[in-house]
Design an enzyme around this catalytic site. Structure first.
Site, PDB file in Angstrom:
ATOM      1  CD  GLU A 105      -2.867   0.817   2.541  1.00 34.66           C
ATOM      2  OE1 GLU A 105      -3.302  -0.317   2.834  1.00 34.66           O
ATOM      3  OE2 GLU A 105      -3.124   1.817   3.214  1.00 34.66           O
ATOM      4  CG  ASP A 107      -1.768   4.603   3.087  1.00 28.69           C
ATOM      5  OD1 ASP A 107      -2.610   4.280   2.266  1.00 28.69           O
ATOM      6  OD2 ASP A 107      -1.640   4.084   4.209  1.00 28.69           O
ATOM      7  CD  GLU A 109      -4.614   7.469   6.326  1.00 26.45           C
ATOM      8  OE1 GLU A 109      -4.419   7.964   7.449  1.00 26.45           O
ATOM      9  OE2 GLU A 109      -4.843   6.266   6.134  1.00 26.45           O
ATOM     10  NE  ARG A 274       6.187   3.681  15.205  1.00 23.62           N
ATOM     11  CZ  ARG A 274       5.775   4.040  14.005  1.00 23.62           C
ATOM     12  NH1 ARG A 274       6.103   5.241  13.516  1.00 23.62           N
ATOM     13  NH2 ARG A 274       5.047   3.227  13.269  1.00 23.62           N
TER      14      ARG A 274
END
Ligand SMILES: *[C@@H]1O[C@H](CO)[C@@H](O)[C@H](O)[C@H]1NC(C)=O
Length: 286
Positions: A105, A107, A109, A274
């Site tokens: 995918e 993307d 957004e 993270r």
């Protein structure tokens, strides 16, 4: 925006190239031919004899469409005009995706905001079902006043995200260094509008104001210059199209750096908190 270093001759050539490009867009077909409205119960509309498509969102539903064709590599353009005024809590997604669980995918957004506050352009690349490659940007213009072109270039060398022809992100093919790259699964083009007021605007602090619904985004000039994939074969036999081997030249690299320096607000490759176990391998490759 044109590079001032260009000579008159190359400007002339550029305008010729632009003129023929615009001509191909003008005859690019219509949304009736190119897409299927997939959900939204009347909230997605094709208008102006197929030249315009609108998606809308209200408290009970969003809406969406997808391209009829799937592509395995391509240069895909769409012009979007995002929800004007208070668009907090709304997400307008525009992406390429393959089918199935181990899907690929690419993307875009667009996360809405209160009137006058900036949209966030959120980008991601999923390969074989795995994403976690987010980069986010602000835009250098108001995307609700006019149409702006979002493009994805996907070829064997790299994936490039463009806004109005300016590259904002490049994901290189580093298969030779063991980083996966999407190259086997054809992708269709999708777009949808949905309610994401639990996270989209300032992390979910600002909710959608349903008294302003329906929220509407508009689309035009869909142009897919790609290898159409149908029953296991590609329409690109010799792959002579220039986009197939296109790389970023020095002017484009400079513009990419300009965007990333001035408008990038999140980059997974710098998020050491993270990725405490170590950043993804592509992050340490130039
Ligand atoms: C909305 O505006 C606020 C305040 O300027 C900003 O912090 C935020 O990044 C903007 N965008 C979104 C989607 O929250």
């Amino acid at each position: 925006m044109a590079a001032s270093a260009s000579s008159g001759a190359s400007n002339f050539l550029l305008s010729l190239a632009l003129a023929s490009h615009l001509a191909s867009i003008a005859f690019a077909g219509s949304f009736y031919q190119d897409v299927d409205i997939t959900w939204g119960d009347g909230r997605a509309k094709i208008l102006n004899s197929g030249k315009l498509l609108t998606l809308s969102l209200d408290k009970s539903s969003g809406s969406g469409f997808q391209s009829k064709e799937g592509y395995l590599y391509g240069k895909i353009d769409m012009q979007l005009k995002l929800v004007p005024g208070n668009s907090a809590g709304t997400v307008t997604a525009y992406y390429l995706s393959s089918q199935g669980t181990a899907h690929d995918e690419i993307d875009f957004e667009f996360l809405g905001n209160l009137s006058g506050d900036p949209f966030i352009v959120h980008t991601n690349v999923y390969i074989q079902g795995k994403g976690n490659r987010e980069m986010q940007f602000y835009l250098w213009f108001d995307p609700t006043k006019d149409f702006h072109t979002c493009s994805v270039l996907w070829n064997p060398r790299h994936i490039v995200f463009y806004v109005d022809g300016t590259p904002i992100r490049e994901f290189k093919n580093r298969e030779s260094a063991g980083v996966p790259y999407p190259k086997k699964q054809p992708m269709k083009v999708y777009s949808s509008m949905w309610n994401a007021d639990d996270w989209a605007t300032r992390g979910g602090l600002v909710k959608a104001d349903w008294s302003k619904a329906p929220f509407t985004a508009s689309f035009r000039n869909f142009n897919a210059n790609g290898c159409v994939w149908s029953s296991g074969t590609s329409s690109c036999s010799s792959a002579n199209d220039p986009w197939m081997w296109q790389e970023l030249d020095s002017t484009n690299l400079e513009r990419l750096r300009w965007v990333q320096k001035n408008y990038m607000i999140y980059n997974y490759c710098t998020d050491v908190k993270r990725f405490a176990q170590g950043l993804p391998p592509e992050c340490s490759m130039s």
